[in-house]
Design a protein around this motif. Structure first.
Motif, short mmCIF file in Angstrom:
data_model
loop_
_atom_site.label_atom_id
_atom_site.label_comp_id
_atom_site.label_asym_id
_atom_site.label_seq_id
_atom_site.Cartn_x
_atom_site.Cartn_y
_atom_site.Cartn_z
N ALA A 1 8.58 -2.02 8.00
CA ALA A 1 9.35 -0.85 7.56
C ALA A 1 9.29 -0.72 6.03
O ALA A 1 9.16 0.39 5.50
CB ALA A 1 10.80 -0.99 8.02
N TRP A 2 9.33 -1.82 5.37
CA TRP A 2 9.24 -1.83 3.89
C TRP A 2 7.89 -1.29 3.44
O TRP A 2 7.80 -0.46 2.53
CB TRP A 2 9.49 -3.26 3.40
CG TRP A 2 9.42 -3.46 1.93
CD1 TRP A 2 10.39 -3.16 1.02
CD2 TRP A 2 8.35 -4.05 1.19
NE1 TRP A 2 9.98 -3.50 -0.25
CE2 TRP A 2 8.72 -4.06 -0.16
CE3 TRP A 2 7.11 -4.58 1.55
CZ2 TRP A 2 7.90 -4.56 -1.17
CZ3 TRP A 2 6.29 -5.08 0.55
CH2 TRP A 2 6.69 -5.07 -0.80
N VAL A 3 6.80 -1.73 4.09
CA VAL A 3 5.46 -1.24 3.76
C VAL A 3 5.34 0.25 4.10
O VAL A 3 4.73 1.02 3.35
CB VAL A 3 4.38 -2.08 4.49
CG1 VAL A 3 3.01 -1.44 4.37
CG2 VAL A 3 4.37 -3.50 3.95
N ALA A 4 5.94 0.69 5.23
CA ALA A 4 5.88 2.10 5.63
C ALA A 4 6.52 3.01 4.59
O ALA A 4 6.15 4.19 4.47
CB ALA A 4 6.56 2.28 6.98
N LEU A 5 7.42 2.47 3.80
CA LEU A 5 8.04 3.25 2.73
C LEU A 5 7.16 3.35 1.49
O LEU A 5 7.55 3.94 0.49
CB LEU A 5 9.40 2.64 2.36
CG LEU A 5 10.48 2.71 3.43
CD1 LEU A 5 11.71 1.92 3.01
CD2 LEU A 5 10.85 4.16 3.69
N GLY A 6 5.96 2.75 1.57
CA GLY A 6 5.02 2.83 0.45
C GLY A 6 5.03 1.59 -0.45
O GLY A 6 4.35 1.58 -1.48
N THR B 1 4.18 -2.24 -1.59
CA THR B 1 3.06 -3.17 -1.42
C THR B 1 3.48 -4.52 -1.99
O THR B 1 4.19 -4.58 -3.00
CB THR B 1 1.78 -2.70 -2.13
OG1 THR B 1 2.07 -2.49 -3.51
CG2 THR B 1 1.26 -1.42 -1.53
N PRO B 2 3.05 -5.58 -1.35
CA PRO B 2 3.41 -6.90 -1.87
C PRO B 2 2.73 -7.15 -3.23
O PRO B 2 1.66 -6.61 -3.50
CB PRO B 2 2.88 -7.88 -0.82
CG PRO B 2 2.15 -7.07 0.18
CD PRO B 2 2.28 -5.64 -0.14
N ALA B 3 3.40 -7.93 -4.04
CA ALA B 3 2.82 -8.29 -5.34
C ALA B 3 1.56 -9.11 -5.09
O ALA B 3 1.53 -9.96 -4.19
CB ALA B 3 3.82 -9.11 -6.15
N PRO B 4 0.52 -8.85 -5.86
CA PRO B 4 -0.72 -9.62 -5.64
C PRO B 4 -0.50 -11.09 -6.01
O PRO B 4 0.29 -11.42 -6.89
CB PRO B 4 -1.72 -8.97 -6.59
CG PRO B 4 -0.90 -8.28 -7.62
CD PRO B 4 0.40 -7.92 -6.95
N ALA B 5 -1.21 -11.93 -5.31
CA ALA B 5 -1.16 -13.36 -5.62
C ALA B 5 -1.82 -13.58 -6.99
O ALA B 5 -2.57 -12.73 -7.47
CB ALA B 5 -1.90 -14.16 -4.55
N HIS B 6 -1.54 -14.68 -7.60
CA HIS B 6 -2.17 -14.99 -8.88
C HIS B 6 -3.67 -15.15 -8.69
O HIS B 6 -4.13 -15.75 -7.72
CB HIS B 6 -1.58 -16.28 -9.46
CG HIS B 6 -0.17 -16.15 -9.89
ND1 HIS B 6 0.19 -15.45 -11.01
CD2 HIS B 6 0.98 -16.63 -9.36
CE1 HIS B 6 1.50 -15.49 -11.15
NE2 HIS B 6 2.01 -16.19 -10.16
#
Length: 143
Positions: A10-15, A17-22
């Motif tokens: 649901a969080w992703v559906a709101l637009g 995106t997860p923070a990129p890994a180092h």
């Protein structure tokens, strides 16, 4: 009890995106910074010369350079030198030069260790290889 996966979707559906890994480059940069700090701690940790502790912080190194230069120029040179917590001792020319050489050897050994580890860190092909590099061991000690 909530379903974490459903919440994530649901969080992703709101637009979102997860923070990129180092990135590996960021991890290498952080490792090199940690290495420089570790070298500094080893470098300024002191040495023992003929059983007497000698400070190796930047200020002590600078004072030793001056004393060694004076001793080199004057064969009869001697000074009162404070040896860590043991008070003052009189050092003659040869003792001053020997202490300065011991400190210089210690400091250079610390930089040599840092250089070798920096080369390993920069050559690490991935995060796993980087994680196996031990920056704590192998430093010159004043035992």
């Amino acid at each position: 009890m909530t379903n974490d996966w459903s919440e994530y979707q649901a969080w992703v559906a709101l637009g979102n995106t997860p923070a990129p890994a180092h990135t590996l480059a960021e991890l290498i940069d952080a490792a090199l910074k940690a290495l420089a700090d570790r070298r500094w701690r080893a470098e300024t940790g002191g040495v023992s010369v003929n059983g007497s502790p000698v400070a190796t912080d930047d200020r002590s190194q600078a004072k030793l350079v001056g004393a060694c230069l004076a001793a080199t120029l004057d064969a009869s040179y001697s000074i009162q030198w404070k040896i860590a917590d043991r008070g003052f001792v009189t050092l003659d020319r040869d003792q001053i030069i020997a202490i300065a050489q011991a400190v210089r050897t210690h400091v250079q050994g610390c930089f040599d260790r840092e250089a070798a580890l920096a080369e390993e860190i920069q050559a690490a092909p991935d995060e796993q290889a980087l994680a196996t590099i031990d920056i704590e061991g192998g430093w010159p000690s004043w035992a």
